[in-house]
Design a protein around this motif. Structure first.
Motif, mmCIF file in Angstrom:
data_model
loop_
_atom_site.group_PDB
_atom_site.id
_atom_site.type_symbol
_atom_site.label_atom_id
_atom_site.label_comp_id
_atom_site.label_asym_id
_atom_site.label_seq_id
_atom_site.Cartn_x
_atom_site.Cartn_y
_atom_site.Cartn_z
ATOM 1 N N LYS A 1 0.840 -1.195 0.000
ATOM 2 C CA LYS A 1 0.000 0.000 0.000
ATOM 3 C C LYS A 1 0.874 1.244 0.000
ATOM 4 N N VAL A 2 0.340 2.319 -0.548
ATOM 5 C CA VAL A 2 1.048 3.601 -0.598
ATOM 6 C C VAL A 2 0.379 4.562 0.374
ATOM 7 N N LEU A 3 1.184 5.216 1.217
ATOM 8 C CA LEU A 3 0.677 6.175 2.192
ATOM 9 C C LEU A 3 1.378 7.512 2.002
ATOM 10 N N ARG A 4 0.653 8.599 2.272
ATOM 11 C CA ARG A 4 1.200 9.950 2.110
ATOM 12 C C ARG A 4 1.656 10.520 3.447
ATOM 13 N N LEU A 5 2.880 11.030 3.460
ATOM 14 C CA LEU A 5 3.427 11.657 4.657
ATOM 15 C C LEU A 5 2.991 13.116 4.742
ATOM 16 N N ASN A 6 2.679 13.572 5.949
ATOM 17 C CA ASN A 6 2.283 14.964 6.119
ATOM 18 C C ASN A 6 3.508 15.865 6.247
ATOM 19 N N SER A 7 3.283 17.144 6.451
ATOM 20 C CA SER A 7 4.383 18.109 6.453
ATOM 21 C C SER A 7 5.254 18.027 7.703
ATOM 22 N N ASN A 8 4.785 17.338 8.753
ATOM 23 C CA ASN A 8 5.549 17.247 10.007
ATOM 24 C C ASN A 8 6.146 15.864 10.245
ATOM 25 N N TRP A 9 6.213 15.048 9.221
ATOM 26 C CA TRP A 9 6.602 13.651 9.425
ATOM 27 C C TRP A 9 8.002 13.495 10.009
ATOM 28 N N GLN A 10 8.931 14.365 9.627
ATOM 29 C CA GLN A 10 10.313 14.181 10.077
ATOM 30 C C GLN A 10 10.464 14.330 11.590
ATOM 31 N N ALA A 11 9.583 15.106 12.206
ATOM 32 C CA ALA A 11 9.672 15.325 13.649
ATOM 33 C C ALA A 11 9.165 14.135 14.455
ATOM 34 N N ASN A 12 8.448 13.222 13.807
ATOM 35 C CA ASN A 12 7.780 12.163 14.572
ATOM 36 C C ASN A 12 8.006 10.743 14.066
ATOM 37 N N ILE A 13 8.610 10.574 12.907
ATOM 38 C CA ILE A 13 8.547 9.265 12.265
ATOM 39 C C ILE A 13 9.473 8.216 12.875
ATOM 40 N N LEU A 14 10.623 8.609 13.398
ATOM 41 C CA LEU A 14 11.562 7.623 13.923
ATOM 42 C C LEU A 14 11.365 7.408 15.422
ATOM 43 N N ASN B 1 15.369 1.856 12.738
ATOM 44 C CA ASN B 1 14.570 0.985 11.866
ATOM 45 C C ASN B 1 13.136 0.774 12.346
ATOM 46 N N LEU B 2 12.639 1.646 13.196
ATOM 47 C CA LEU B 2 11.261 1.543 13.668
ATOM 48 C C LEU B 2 10.531 2.850 13.373
ATOM 49 N N LEU B 3 9.534 2.767 12.489
ATOM 50 C CA LEU B 3 8.818 3.950 12.029
ATOM 51 C C LEU B 3 7.463 4.078 12.706
ATOM 52 N N ARG B 4 7.067 5.318 12.913
ATOM 53 C CA ARG B 4 5.736 5.617 13.432
ATOM 54 C C ARG B 4 4.863 6.078 12.272
ATOM 55 N N LEU B 5 3.772 5.363 12.026
ATOM 56 C CA LEU B 5 2.857 5.712 10.945
ATOM 57 C C LEU B 5 1.454 5.868 11.511
ATOM 58 N N ASP B 6 1.105 7.095 11.835
ATOM 59 C CA ASP B 6 -0.217 7.406 12.367
ATOM 60 C C ASP B 6 -0.533 8.858 12.035
ATOM 61 N N ARG B 7 -1.443 9.473 12.763
ATOM 62 C CA ARG B 7 -1.865 10.840 12.453
ATOM 63 C C ARG B 7 -0.739 11.854 12.575
ATOM 64 N N LYS B 8 0.303 11.536 13.331
ATOM 65 C CA LYS B 8 1.401 12.483 13.498
ATOM 66 C C LYS B 8 2.370 12.477 12.317
ATOM 67 N N THR B 9 2.286 11.464 11.473
ATOM 68 C CA THR B 9 3.204 11.388 10.336
ATOM 69 C C THR B 9 2.492 11.282 8.990
ATOM 70 N N LEU B 10 1.252 10.825 8.989
ATOM 71 C CA LEU B 10 0.520 10.640 7.740
ATOM 72 C C LEU B 10 -0.488 11.756 7.519
ATOM 73 N N VAL B 11 -0.878 11.946 6.266
ATOM 74 C CA VAL B 11 -1.962 12.870 5.963
ATOM 75 C C VAL B 11 -3.172 12.465 6.785
ATOM 76 N N LYS B 12 -3.852 13.429 7.301
ATOM 77 C CA LYS B 12 -4.911 13.302 8.299
ATOM 78 C C LYS B 12 -5.744 12.027 8.165
ATOM 79 N N THR B 13 -5.784 11.263 9.240
ATOM 80 C CA THR B 13 -6.574 10.041 9.281
ATOM 81 C C THR B 13 -7.700 10.201 10.292
ATOM 82 N N ARG B 14 -8.634 9.301 10.268
ATOM 83 C CA ARG B 14 -9.765 9.399 11.185
ATOM 84 C C ARG B 14 -9.309 9.219 12.631
#
Length: 207
Positions: free
Chosen positions: A87-100, A104-117
């Protein structure tokens, strides 16, 4: 005035389709080694918009499952979060501050991705099965070096295959979204700053 508006919307619809074709063709070309549980990340700000629509919103994370026929064991039609299809996911404008979270462990949620529910739970993912696509000199390219932020490092999935395109049977959207590789696609990348599409929501099970 109404007729002129209709022509503008029609123009935007055509342009939106061309943007999608160019993007998904490049995703396929750059990620021929996508496999079970592969996540492909792209910065949302690098993708162009048209005036009356966002070509990269809606059921964005599900599209690969309609371009290619993945093994049935990878698919959970009613819950993409439980599905192991690429699957392809879009990173938001603040992803660098929260993703690591850690090496080798990434955070993929509302803090790194384009707005989710709001009811999307937090998600953590090992980066070694993640492909990172980024805009570079007017083209989408695959990041092959490590991501280093502060004292943390993430190594992304490396392509060790000789494949030119993903080795899956063509799905229902393949003829509409994948261009012949011998043809030049339209440039779908943003040429300047643009507002993030925060009014668009990914599916609540997008990860």
């Amino acid at each position: 005035l109404l007729i002129a508006f209709g022509f503008t919307v029609q123009r935007d619809y055509i342009l939106s389709t061309q943007y999608q074709q160019g993007f998904w063709t490049d995703v396929s070309r750059l990620c021929p080694d996508m496999t079970q549980d592969t996540v492909i990340l792209v910065e949302d700000a690098s993708l162009a918009r048209v005036e009356h629509m966002n070509p990269f919103a809606g059921q964005f994370a599900r599209i690969l499952g309609f371009i290619y026929k993945f093994p049935e064991a990878w698919i959970e039609p009613d819950n993409l979060r439980q599905s192991s299809q690429p699957k392809v996911l879009r990173l938001n404008s603040n992803w660098q501050a929260n993703i690591l979270i850690d090496n080798n462990l990434l955070r993929l949620d509302r803090k790194t991705l384009v707005k989710t529910r709001r009811n999307t739970p937090k998600s953590q993912l090992n980066s070694t099965n993640v492909i990172f696509l980024q805009a570079h000199q007017g083209q989408l390219v695959r990041k092959t070096d490590s991501l280093v932020i502060d004292d943390k490092t993430a190594q992304f999935k490396q392509n060790s295959s000789n494949l030119k395109m993903p080795p899956f049977e063509k799905g229902v959207l393949y003829p509409y979204l994948i261009n012949d590789l011998s043809n030049q696609s339209i440039n779908y990348l943003s040429t300047g700053s643009q507002e993030e599409a925060t009014d668009q929501y990914e599916d609540e099970n997008s990860i």
